[in-house]
Structure formats: C-alpha cells, structure tokens
Design a protein around this motif. Structure first.
Motif, PDB file in Angstrom:
ATOM      1  N   LEU A  85       0.839  -1.202   0.000  1.00  0.00           N
ATOM      2  CA  LEU A  85       0.000   0.000   0.000  1.00  0.00           C
ATOM      3  C   LEU A  85       0.875   1.253   0.000  1.00  0.00           C
ATOM      4  O   LEU A  85       0.688   2.179  -0.800  1.00  0.00           O
ATOM      5  CB  LEU A  85      -0.884  -0.021   1.254  1.00  0.00           C
ATOM      6  CG  LEU A  85      -1.877   1.110   1.422  1.00  0.00           C
ATOM      7  CD1 LEU A  85      -3.025   0.932   0.437  1.00  0.00           C
ATOM      8  CD2 LEU A  85      -2.425   1.116   2.846  1.00  0.00           C
ATOM      9  N   LEU A  86       1.860   1.285   0.894  1.00  0.00           N
ATOM     10  CA  LEU A  86       2.706   2.475   0.998  1.00  0.00           C
ATOM     11  C   LEU A  86       3.636   2.594  -0.208  1.00  0.00           C
ATOM     12  O   LEU A  86       3.870   3.692  -0.710  1.00  0.00           O
ATOM     13  CB  LEU A  86       3.492   2.450   2.314  1.00  0.00           C
ATOM     14  CG  LEU A  86       2.638   2.841   3.523  1.00  0.00           C
ATOM     15  CD1 LEU A  86       3.329   2.492   4.824  1.00  0.00           C
ATOM     16  CD2 LEU A  86       2.309   4.339   3.491  1.00  0.00           C
ATOM     17  N   HIS A  87       4.122   1.449  -0.668  1.00  0.00           N
ATOM     18  CA  HIS A  87       4.969   1.460  -1.862  1.00  0.00           C
ATOM     19  C   HIS A  87       4.196   2.040  -3.053  1.00  0.00           C
ATOM     20  O   HIS A  87       4.734   2.836  -3.839  1.00  0.00           O
ATOM     21  CB  HIS A  87       5.425   0.025  -2.143  1.00  0.00           C
ATOM     22  CG  HIS A  87       6.236  -0.131  -3.377  1.00  0.00           C
ATOM     23  ND1 HIS A  87       7.329   0.661  -3.654  1.00  0.00           N
ATOM     24  CD2 HIS A  87       6.124  -0.983  -4.431  1.00  0.00           C
ATOM     25  CE1 HIS A  87       7.853   0.297  -4.812  1.00  0.00           C
ATOM     26  NE2 HIS A  87       7.137  -0.687  -5.300  1.00  0.00           N
ATOM     27  N   GLY A  88       2.933   1.671  -3.135  1.00  0.00           N
ATOM     28  CA  GLY A  88       2.077   2.192  -4.210  1.00  0.00           C
ATOM     29  C   GLY A  88       1.952   3.714  -4.165  1.00  0.00           C
ATOM     30  O   GLY A  88       1.677   4.357  -5.174  1.00  0.00           O
ATOM     31  N   GLN A  89       2.166   4.288  -2.983  1.00  0.00           N
ATOM     32  CA  GLN A  89       2.110   5.745  -2.827  1.00  0.00           C
ATOM     33  C   GLN A  89       3.470   6.387  -3.122  1.00  0.00           C
ATOM     34  O   GLN A  89       3.634   7.589  -2.995  1.00  0.00           O
ATOM     35  CB  GLN A  89       1.708   6.105  -1.390  1.00  0.00           C
ATOM     36  CG  GLN A  89       0.338   5.624  -0.975  1.00  0.00           C
ATOM     37  CD  GLN A  89      -0.753   6.406  -1.686  1.00  0.00           C
ATOM     38  OE1 GLN A  89      -0.761   7.634  -1.670  1.00  0.00           O
ATOM     39  NE2 GLN A  89      -1.646   5.691  -2.338  1.00  0.00           N
ATOM     40  N   GLY A  90       4.469   5.561  -3.378  1.00  0.00           N
ATOM     41  CA  GLY A  90       5.808   6.113  -3.676  1.00  0.00           C
ATOM     42  C   GLY A  90       6.767   6.059  -2.502  1.00  0.00           C
ATOM     43  O   GLY A  90       7.878   6.596  -2.563  1.00  0.00           O
TER      44      GLY A  90
END
Ligand SMILES: Cc1ncc(COP(=O)(O)O)c(C=O)c1O
Length: 423
Positions: A71-76
């Motif tokens: 989830l956080l990776h998807g936000q960059g």
C-alpha cells in the motif's frame, strides 16, 4: 448512542468490524487502508510545502505486513528495515532496493552480505566496529555499498525511557567524537560510498525542541565535515513522530512546528533529506478486536476477561501505556456504566489492556471490544507466549475486507519442534 468515537471505527463503520468478527475468529487485527494513506499524504503535503527533496522511508518494524508495505509502496514510499527478515519482506513486497535503508546495531555477516548483494540504497552503520566489518565484507565481495553513518547525538528526546535512543547511555549510533574517524574509514575503501549522516533519537516524540537540537547538531556537523573536505550528500533525520493514543485524536504531532524547525535549521543545506516514520503512518489505522469471555466480579474489582492477550499486543505490558478500549457493538451504550479492568488470559499480571475504565454495565460475554490505535507495534511485537497463536490480520480497503494474514496456529508451531541429533 452507538460508540463510534475512535477514528477507524468511525471511518469504516462499526458494522464492517462486526461483520469481520462473524467471519473470522477473534482476536484479530483490522487495519483501515485509507487512514494509512491519509497519514502518508499529510507528510507529503508538508514536504511539498517545504520545497526540499525529502524521501519518506517507512520504518517497517512498526508493521511489516505485505499488504501495508504494498500500500505504501504504491504511494511512492520506500522503507527502513532492521533485519535480514525485514529486508526480505520489503523485497517480496516489490520495493526496489534503491528505496531500502537498513539500520540496526547488530547486523550479522549474513545480513550485511545480503544488503550489499541486493545493492540497497543505504546501510546505516552504527559503530566503528560494524564499519570495519562492512568494509571487509564489501572488499571480499568486491561490491559497493552506500553508507549512512548513524550519529548518537546525545540528545534527550523526552519520551518513554524504553523508546529513547539518542543519548550516550543508549546503544544506538556512533558518538560524535568518533564520527570523524568513521567518515575517514568510509573514505578509505573504494567499495564504501559515503552518503551522509543518519539519526534517530527515539519514538513517540512530542517535543519539537528535541528535533531542533538534532537539526542544529547536524548542521554544525555538515560544516565540520565540509571543512575536512567531506561532502554530506544526505541527512537521514529518522522517525519518532508522536501519535495520540486517545479517542479524541489529540494532541496531534505538530507537523507544522517540525517543518518550521527543519526549515530554520537545515533549510539552506543543499543535500537530500530522508525521514523514517513508522508509528505515525500506521498506528491509528489499526484496531485489535477481541471478544469478552467472562466478566469476573471480585470484592475488589470487576475484570472483563477478553480473548486477546499481552502476547498479541505487548505495548501495555512493555511500556505501561493503555490504549483506549471501546465497545464495538451496535447496541446502545448510553446505559449505566461500570468501572472495570480489561485483562487477557495470559498467566501474567502484566497481561492487561486497561485498568479502571468505564464500560457499559450491560456488557456480556460474547460482546466485541476494540483496542484502538494498534496498527503500529501491535502484531510486529506479538509472540506465541503461553503457546497461543499469532492472530490473523485483516485490511479494510475501499469498503471491502481482506484477510491479509492467516492465523499461525499452535499446530503450525508444533510442526517445527523436533529432535534431530546434531553432534
Ligand atoms: C532507525 C529508526 N528509524 C525509524 C524508526 C521509527 O520510529 P517511529 O515508529 O517512532 O516513527 C525507528 C524505531 O525504532 C528506528 O529505530
């Protein structure tokens, strides 16, 4: 009035949580993805306003479930890890190695080798002794590694003593008077690429002045290093942002004051910056749902005995902090209240979640309670003490609930017990 005080309960709706407990046995951790994204966006807004290059590296020790990492990776967002296991989890979640920082005072030969082979973004080295080991391993592998030197600034973060990490009595980081030597060692090897300095003075920090002191020290260090001909390309400012463990959600960590002191102390530096928040991103997203087993009345106390224990959520036993405990039920709770202790089934007196709190007098066995703000250092600190299972985890995302970790049962755990002759 239905008890929907806490933000996750309010956000995803109490019925969603009750539905989960119909489908999966309690105790269970439930996270709300939108709360995590909101917290991340709060940081990004402040960073954008500062107009500086500040990378966010989520400290996954707070909660390393794959769903949260993705989830956080998807936000960059990148990550900060503190073990080979966390490094593997980050890579498995698809986080590219150039967004992974590896800290920790006791990295093994195997872990350092893995970090070098995976070409991670930054190895935060915490002692001269570790630096010598890294230098040797990199030379043997003939592979480069980017080094952040973790400074112990000897600054009191004014937080709980068990989560204070930046004083000279703490085991973390390199003392200021050994730092120049460390920088010089880093420059003595063709395989060590000196990135800069990292620092992390503790967790649950409310006092912005503690951060300001750190920033001042870093600023002066950058000048001293420049004077000696060493260029600091990066300052890693660590994490530690305060989270209110209260139903009202206050007092909030003063991000504006943090940003102001950053700007005033470090704003004119030309390097890249990193922050490593853990708790701030995930704590408020999580609830631990637990079922009332018994209401035990003694002359001195009323004990609400629940099915979650200190092994599932260690923070109260470890740090003496009580999280809010609320009734997660669609029945009216403006009825008469009773004063109770909420305790777990584990055979320790430190196995309790709340003492002398008020809950509805009509509470009964089978009712569901929510222990709030348990998204950080909840499941990641849990254990199988008393041969209890590691409990399941669920994520609510866009109104739908997903099982994101199965329970790891005593049967599973038993299957690892063996009796193999070694010598
Ligand atoms: C090096 C480092 N960075 C970041 C963090 C994250 O701290 P917090 O969860 O308080 O933000 C920790 C926590 O122990 C840490 O050791």
């Amino acid at each position: 009035m239905i008890n929907t005080d806490t933000s996750p309960l309010k956000h995803s709706g109490i019925s969603n949580y009750l539905d989960i407990t119909q489908k999966i046995e309690t105790p269970v951790y439930v996270y709300d993805s939108e709360i995590i994204i909101n917290q991340y966006q709060n940081l990004k807004k402040i960073i954008a306003a500062l107009g500086k290059s500040i990378q966010v590296r989520y400290a996954i020790k707070a909660n390393s479930n794959q769903a949260i990492l993705k989830l956080l990776h998807g936000q960059g967002c990148g990550v900060e890890v503190v073990s080979g296991g966390e490094l593997l989890k980050a890579l498995k979640a698809g986080i590219s190695s150039n967004k992974i920082i590896f800290s920790g005072i006791g990295k093994t030969h195997k872990e350092i080798t893995l970090a070098i082979q995976k070409e991670i973004e930054q190895l935060s080295v915490e002692s001269l002794e570790e630096l010598h080991a890294v230098k040797k391993i990199a030379a043997t592998l003939q592979k480069p590694i980017s080094i952040g030197l973790r400074l112990n600034p000897n600054i009191e973060a004014k937080t709980h003593k068990k989560i204070t990490t930046g004083t000279d009595k703490n085991k973390f980081g390199i003392p200021l008077d050994q730092l120049m030597e460390a920088v010089s060692i880093t420059h003595s090897s063709p395989y060590l690429n000196f990135l800069g300095i990292s620092v992390h003075i503790g967790s649950q920090i409310q006092d912005i002045n503690a951060y300001r002191q750190v920033f001042k020290q870093l600023k002066s260090l950058v000048s001293s290093l420049a004077f000696e001909g060493y260029l600091v390309k990066r300052l890693d400012l660590g994490g530690g942002f305060y989270v209110p463990y209260t139903l009202s959600g206050s007092p909030q960590f003063d991000l504006d004051a943090y940003a102001k002191s950053f700007q005033e102390e470090l704003g004119d530096l030309n390097c890249e910056f990193v922050i490593e928040p853990g708790r701030y991103l995930v704590a408020e997203s999580g609830l631990l749902l637990t079922k009332v087993l018994y209401i035990k009345k003694t002359p001195a106390r009323t004990f609400v005995i629940v099915d979650a224990g200190m092994n599932d959520m260690m923070r109260t036993a470890l740090y003496d902090i009580e999280h809010p405990v609320v009734l997660c039920s669609d029945k009216e709770n403006d009825t008469e209240q009773m004063i109770v202790d909420v305790v777990g089934p584990v055979c320790e007196s430190s196995d309790f979640f709340a003492s002398q709190i008020s809950l509805p007098k009509n509470l009964k066995a089978g009712d569901i309670l929510a222990i709030t703000h348990t998204g950080a250092y909840g499941t990641s600190l849990s254990s199988t003490y008393n041969s209890r299972p590691l409990i399941p985890e669920v994520m609510i995302d866009k109104g739908l609930s997903y099982l994101i970790r199965e329970s790891i049962t005593p049967e599973h755990l038993l299957s690892f017990e063996t009796c193999k002759r070694l010598v």
